[in-house]
Write a protein that holds these residues in place. Structure first.
Motif, PDB file in Angstrom:
ATOM      1  N   ASP A   8       0.820  -1.208   0.000  1.00 16.51           N
ATOM      2  CA  ASP A   8       0.000   0.000   0.000  1.00 16.51           C
ATOM      3  C   ASP A   8       0.856   1.262   0.000  1.00 16.51           C
ATOM      4  O   ASP A   8       0.398   2.335  -0.408  1.00 16.51           O
ATOM      5  CB  ASP A   8      -0.917   0.017   1.230  1.00 16.51           C
ATOM      6  N   ARG A   9       2.114   1.133   0.450  1.00 21.90           N
ATOM      7  CA  ARG A   9       2.966   2.314   0.587  1.00 21.90           C
ATOM      8  C   ARG A   9       4.146   2.333  -0.374  1.00 21.90           C
ATOM      9  O   ARG A   9       4.895   3.305  -0.404  1.00 21.90           O
ATOM     10  CB  ARG A   9       3.494   2.411   2.025  1.00 21.90           C
ATOM     11  N   LYS A  10       4.335   1.244  -1.139  1.00 24.32           N
ATOM     12  CA  LYS A  10       5.540   1.163  -1.973  1.00 24.32           C
ATOM     13  C   LYS A  10       5.193   0.756  -3.399  1.00 24.32           C
ATOM     14  O   LYS A  10       4.346  -0.101  -3.624  1.00 24.32           O
ATOM     15  CB  LYS A  10       6.531   0.165  -1.379  1.00 24.32           C
ATOM     16  N   MET A  11       5.901   1.361  -4.342  1.00 27.29           N
ATOM     17  CA  MET A  11       5.689   1.097  -5.765  1.00 27.29           C
ATOM     18  C   MET A  11       7.038   1.026  -6.475  1.00 27.29           C
ATOM     19  O   MET A  11       7.933   1.827  -6.214  1.00 27.29           O
ATOM     20  CB  MET A  11       4.833   2.208  -6.370  1.00 27.29           C
ATOM     21  N   GLU A  47       0.177   9.774 -13.330  1.00 29.92           N
ATOM     22  CA  GLU A  47       0.036   8.639 -14.244  1.00 29.92           C
ATOM     23  C   GLU A  47       0.025   7.320 -13.463  1.00 29.92           C
ATOM     24  O   GLU A  47      -0.733   6.405 -13.783  1.00 29.92           O
ATOM     25  CB  GLU A  47       1.186   8.638 -15.264  1.00 29.92           C
ATOM     26  N   VAL A  48       0.860   7.223 -12.433  1.00 31.98           N
ATOM     27  CA  VAL A  48       0.874   6.019 -11.589  1.00 31.98           C
ATOM     28  C   VAL A  48      -0.479   5.832 -10.924  1.00 31.98           C
ATOM     29  O   VAL A  48      -1.025   4.724 -10.895  1.00 31.98           O
ATOM     30  CB  VAL A  48       1.993   6.120 -10.530  1.00 31.98           C
ATOM     31  N   GLY A  53      -4.043   3.250  -9.053  1.00 34.83           N
ATOM     32  CA  GLY A  53      -4.748   3.703  -7.859  1.00 34.83           C
ATOM     33  C   GLY A  53      -3.818   4.051  -6.713  1.00 34.83           C
ATOM     34  O   GLY A  53      -4.264   4.479  -5.645  1.00 34.83           O
ATOM     35  N   PHE A  54      -2.512   3.885  -6.914  1.00 36.08           N
ATOM     36  CA  PHE A  54      -1.527   4.188  -5.872  1.00 36.08           C
ATOM     37  C   PHE A  54      -1.418   5.699  -5.710  1.00 36.08           C
ATOM     38  O   PHE A  54      -1.133   6.417  -6.657  1.00 36.08           O
ATOM     39  CB  PHE A  54      -0.171   3.602  -6.263  1.00 36.08           C
ATOM     40  N   GLU A  55      -1.637   6.177  -4.490  1.00 32.12           N
ATOM     41  CA  GLU A  55      -1.596   7.615  -4.230  1.00 32.12           C
ATOM     42  C   GLU A  55      -0.340   7.970  -3.459  1.00 32.12           C
ATOM     43  O   GLU A  55       0.000   7.330  -2.470  1.00 32.12           O
ATOM     44  CB  GLU A  55      -2.836   8.053  -3.446  1.00 32.12           C
ATOM     45  N   ALA A  56       0.348   8.999  -3.920  1.00 32.88           N
ATOM     46  CA  ALA A  56       1.555   9.478  -3.243  1.00 32.88           C
ATOM     47  C   ALA A  56       1.639  10.989  -3.398  1.00 32.88           C
ATOM     48  O   ALA A  56       1.276  11.536  -4.426  1.00 32.88           O
ATOM     49  CB  ALA A  56       2.795   8.805  -3.820  1.00 32.88           C
ATOM     50  N   ASP A  57       2.121  11.636  -2.373  1.00 35.13           N
ATOM     51  CA  ASP A  57       2.295  13.083  -2.363  1.00 35.13           C
ATOM     52  C   ASP A  57       3.772  13.373  -2.569  1.00 35.13           C
ATOM     53  O   ASP A  57       4.625  12.829  -1.856  1.00 35.13           O
ATOM     54  CB  ASP A  57       1.827  13.626  -1.007  1.00 35.13           C
TER      55      ASP A  57
END
Length: 209
Positions: A8-11, A47-48, A53-57
């Motif tokens: 959930d926190r890493k891509m 784009e990610v 659906g991965f959300e990051a700020d």
């Protein structure tokens, strides 16, 4: 662009030279805390999010960056909590005041290699996955079982040489034995069954957390 969601926190993101140009990422200036870098990352993260659906700020991410000789790159993006307790638990360092991105650029002299291990019990496999998860392991991984009820873990890691094992994997021999990855994969095709085809460390480590 190839995307692999690790948790959930890493891509994990793999970019070709064309992708780098599209997202206005420059290998020479990568890591600069600049308006252009933030703009490039916002384009990339949008784009990610659209694809996965991965959300990051971009003000709350840690990035490991591995440039390729061809002009592309491989990067691992992690969401970083502003809560120091969460940072400690996740293995991430707190954001420095005034810093938007934590960027760790790795050398060109990093080598991909597969590391394989055999365990005589499921509990040992789960314990290893749990420790790897807590240590922030972000590479790909798969888990298997053979006809003799032995368990196997195959990890894809970056190493300073094609023959060395990263230091953060050294503890695994406390639980099992090192196997030849190429030979093991051939053996498992005939005598093995799949437990987790991908992201085994996260899936199995969560069970034992």
């Amino acid at each position: 662009m190839e995307l692999i969601r690790i948790s959930d926190r890493k891509m994990k993101i793999m970019l070709t030279p064309t992708d780098m140009h599209h997202f206005e990422l420059n290998a020479d200036s990568f890591g600069e805390d600049s308006i252009q870098m933030h703009r490039a990352f916002r384009l990339l993260l949008e784009e990610v999010k659209r694809r996965t659906g991965f959300e990051a700020d971009d003000h709350r991410i840690s990035v490991q960056y591995f440039p390729s000789r061809e002009g592309g790159c491989e990067m691992f993006i992690s969401n970083v909590s502003s809560n120091s307790a969460d940072d400690e638990e996740s293995g991430s360092c707190p954001l420095e005041k005034g810093k938007a991105l934590q960027l760790r650029r790795q050398s060109h002299n990093s080598f991909h290699r597969e590391c394989a291990y055999r365990f005589f019990s499921l509990s040992d496999l789960l314990a290893v996955c749990c420790r790897l998860l807590k240590n922030g392991y972000i590479g790909s991984s798969s888990a298997h079982r053979d006809e003799k009820d032995c368990y196997y873990l195959i990890l894809n890691v970056l190493s300073p040489s094609p023959f060395s094992i990263p230091e953060d994997l050294q503890f695994i021999v406390e639980y099992g034995s090192i196997e030849n990855a190429a030979a093991l994969k051939l053996y498992l095709l005939e005598h093995g069954s799949m437990i987790c085809n991908e992201n085994a460390v996260h899936q199995l480590g969560s069970l034992n957390a």
